[in-house]
Design an enzyme around this catalytic site. Structure first.
Site, PDB file in Angstrom:
ATOM      1  N   GLU A 124       0.839  -1.215   0.000  1.00  0.00           N
ATOM      2  CA  GLU A 124       0.000   0.000   0.000  1.00  0.00           C
ATOM      3  C   GLU A 124       0.867   1.255   0.000  1.00  0.00           C
ATOM      4  O   GLU A 124       1.909   1.322   0.648  1.00  0.00           O
ATOM      5  CB  GLU A 124      -0.901  -0.016   1.234  1.00  0.00           C
ATOM      6  CG  GLU A 124      -1.833   1.165   1.344  1.00  0.00           C
ATOM      7  CD  GLU A 124      -2.704   1.080   2.589  1.00  0.00           C
ATOM      8  OE1 GLU A 124      -3.277   2.113   2.978  1.00  0.00           O
ATOM      9  OE2 GLU A 124      -2.796  -0.016   3.198  1.00  0.00           O
ATOM     10  N   GLU A 128      -3.046  10.978   2.321  1.00  0.00           N
ATOM     11  CA  GLU A 128      -4.270  11.133   3.102  1.00  0.00           C
ATOM     12  C   GLU A 128      -4.384  12.555   3.635  1.00  0.00           C
ATOM     13  O   GLU A 128      -3.364  13.222   3.871  1.00  0.00           O
ATOM     14  CB  GLU A 128      -4.286  10.143   4.277  1.00  0.00           C
ATOM     15  CG  GLU A 128      -4.321   8.682   3.816  1.00  0.00           C
ATOM     16  CD  GLU A 128      -4.125   7.714   4.971  1.00  0.00           C
ATOM     17  OE1 GLU A 128      -5.011   6.874   5.177  1.00  0.00           O
ATOM     18  OE2 GLU A 128      -3.081   7.808   5.648  1.00  0.00           O
ATOM     19  N   TRP A 212     -13.823   8.863   3.467  1.00  0.00           N
ATOM     20  CA  TRP A 212     -14.345   7.936   4.469  1.00  0.00           C
ATOM     21  C   TRP A 212     -14.249   8.576   5.850  1.00  0.00           C
ATOM     22  O   TRP A 212     -13.589   9.612   6.034  1.00  0.00           O
ATOM     23  CB  TRP A 212     -13.610   6.595   4.415  1.00  0.00           C
ATOM     24  CG  TRP A 212     -12.132   6.673   4.623  1.00  0.00           C
ATOM     25  CD1 TRP A 212     -11.203   7.041   3.709  1.00  0.00           C
ATOM     26  CD2 TRP A 212     -11.411   6.385   5.823  1.00  0.00           C
ATOM     27  NE1 TRP A 212      -9.944   7.002   4.251  1.00  0.00           N
ATOM     28  CE2 TRP A 212     -10.041   6.590   5.559  1.00  0.00           C
ATOM     29  CE3 TRP A 212     -11.779   5.946   7.101  1.00  0.00           C
ATOM     30  CZ2 TRP A 212      -9.047   6.400   6.511  1.00  0.00           C
ATOM     31  CZ3 TRP A 212     -10.789   5.750   8.051  1.00  0.00           C
ATOM     32  CH2 TRP A 212      -9.450   5.973   7.755  1.00  0.00           C
ATOM     33  N   THR A 223      -8.055   4.947  16.055  1.00  0.00           N
ATOM     34  CA  THR A 223      -8.380   5.488  14.733  1.00  0.00           C
ATOM     35  C   THR A 223      -9.036   6.854  14.865  1.00  0.00           C
ATOM     36  O   THR A 223      -8.731   7.783  14.111  1.00  0.00           O
ATOM     37  CB  THR A 223      -9.310   4.516  13.974  1.00  0.00           C
ATOM     38  OG1 THR A 223      -8.687   3.247  13.847  1.00  0.00           O
ATOM     39  CG2 THR A 223      -9.654   5.056  12.601  1.00  0.00           C
TER      40      THR A 223
END
Length: 458
Positions: A124, A128, A212, A223
């Site tokens: 990955e 972001e 998201w 998170t």
């Protein structure tokens, strides 16, 4: 519990706190580290995707919402409610390559805008953007799905990430991975610095663009903290993407894992044009006007001539039909005029004979549906026979009420008795015939009224 189990549990809890939310969302239908998986369709070329309109068919997959396209602002990814995670993911893979994305991040605490590369083995690479942090962009990477919270880094963005579009670029080879911001190199990763190449992203990648909720109430506290706090779902949050340039440094039709090592050396390339290449370069079907303009002049002339011939035939048919109908109308008009003339001549003749057209009256009898008798003729004062006024003088009265002799009935009760019982009582009196012709007055039982067949015994 064994000491090893305690260590594994502690590691899991630690990872759940510091895991990257984007990595936590990734999945793979088939992981080549554990199984033999289908080949990945290659891009095999480079292409600029402008999101002022819907991208080419079968090139991107849309999940968890809708994307709106605008000529000025590009693609709009909007989070309107809990559970929205609007994402465009490519149907193609690139094996080493480059992407340049022109993006404006969504505002809002806990809202994450993202540019993500991901592979089947969960390698990955990320850009972001946290909606609660307007001044910095966040870079990150993972190898084979292994979570490492130390891989990320923050980078200041001149002008901020929320108010304008910026160019976020990644360049990737087997020697290094680079993050560029508005044309300025911001970060470089060497394979040796990624767990001695083991965590270095090195397998075919697909591109995802999406928004998201990192600050969703159902997310882990780690998170939520990383995202900056809880998301406010009472208002929409929108990320905009104007364009995405993608370049595949390999060329071919598809990429196949030859073993379960997850290394770039294990990737085999099948030659040929990829499905993505064909979809991107597919020539749209031409309109009728475009097809017509491409015809040779001789063909156009032939079409014009044929069309003219057909038009002439139709016109001739219409003219013939017109004159035919006109002739029929003239004939009908002439016949009507002739009838009117005949009536006029007859009327003139009637007048010359002394007749008064205004004095004309119907001279016949009119039938009365109630009594079944004829009503009084027009112009007459006498009542018809059988009316309440009685019969006129010197007329036959079938009822005998006027004093006139009633006509004898041909069949009365005497006749009925005689017919039913022959020989009993006097024979009925039958009026003499008015004719002078001889009449056979003989009588035999076989000719008796009302009898058929043998008379039987007496």
């Amino acid at each position: 519990m064994p000491a090893k189990s305690y260590l594994m549990l502690a590691a899991a809890l630690f990872s759940s706190v510091f895991v990257s939310p984007v990595a936590a969302q990734l999945y793979t239908d088939c992981n080549p580290l554990n199984a033999t998986c289908p080949s990945d369709p290659a891009l095999g070329t480079s292409h600029m995707f402008n999101f002022n309109a819907t991208p080419p068919e079968n090139v991107f997959n849309l999940t968890a919402g809708t994307v709106e396209y605008d000529a000025d602002t590009g693609a709009a990814f909007t989070m309107r409610k809990k559970g929205d995670s609007v994402t465009l993911t490519s149907n193609f893979y690139f094996f080493f390559g480059k992407t340049e994305v022109l993006l404006k991040a969504a505002s809002g605490t806990g809202v994450i805008s993202s540019i993500v590369w991901s592979s089947d083995v969960l390698d990955e690479v990320d850009w972001e953007f946290k909606g609660g942090n307007s001044t910095h962009a966040f870079s990150n990477y993972f190898g084979k799905g292994r979570q490492d919270w130390q891989n990320g880094g923050d980078h200041p963005v001149t002008g901020g990430v929320l108010d304008d579009y910026h160019n976020y670029t990644c360049v990737w080879t087997k020697e290094k991975l680079e993050w560029w911001l508005d044309g300025v190199l911001t970060r470089t990763l060497l394979p040796k610095n990624a767990n001695n190449t083991d965590n270095y992203p090195q397998t075919p990648m697909k591109l995802s663009l999406g928004i998201w909720a990192g600050g969703d109430p159902d997310a882990s506290q780690g998170t939520i903290d990383w995202a900056g706090g809880l998301v406010d779902y009472s208002e929409p949050h929108t990320m905009y993407v104007k364009s995405a340039f993608v370049e595949d440094y390999s060329s071919g039709k598809e990429y196949t894992y030859s073993d379960h090592s997850g290394t770039w050396e294990s990737i085999k390339i099948t030659s040929g044009n990829s499905t993505a290449y064909e979809n991107i370069n597919k020539v749209p079907e031409k309109s009728l006007s475009e097809k017509w303009n491409e015809l040779p002049s001789s063909t156009k002339a032939g079409v014009y001539a044929a069309a003219g011939g057909v038009g002439a035939i139709l016109l001739a048919g219409l003219i013939f039909y017109y004159f035919k109908q006109r002739r029929r109308g003239q004939q009908e008009a002439a016949l009507a005029a002739q009838q009117l003339e005949q009536e006029r001549v007859e009327m003139e003749r009637f007048k010359r004979g002394g007749g008064d057209p205004d004095a004309l009256a119907f001279d016949g009898a009119e039938y009365n549906s109630k009594s079944g008798m004829a009503a009084t003729p027009y112009g007459m004062s006498d009542s018809p026979p059988g009316s309440s006024a009685g019969a006129p003088e010197k007329t036959w009265d079938p009822t005998g009420s006027s004093g006139a002799a009633a006509m004898p009935l041909l069949r009365d009760d005497t006749m009925n008795n005689y017919r039913d019982n022959p020989g009993s009582g006097p024979a009925p009196q039958i009026p003499a015939p008015t004719s002078t012709s001889p009449v056979n007055r003989s009588f035999s039982p076989s000719n008796a009224p009302g009898q058929t067949g043998s008379p039987g015994a007496r």
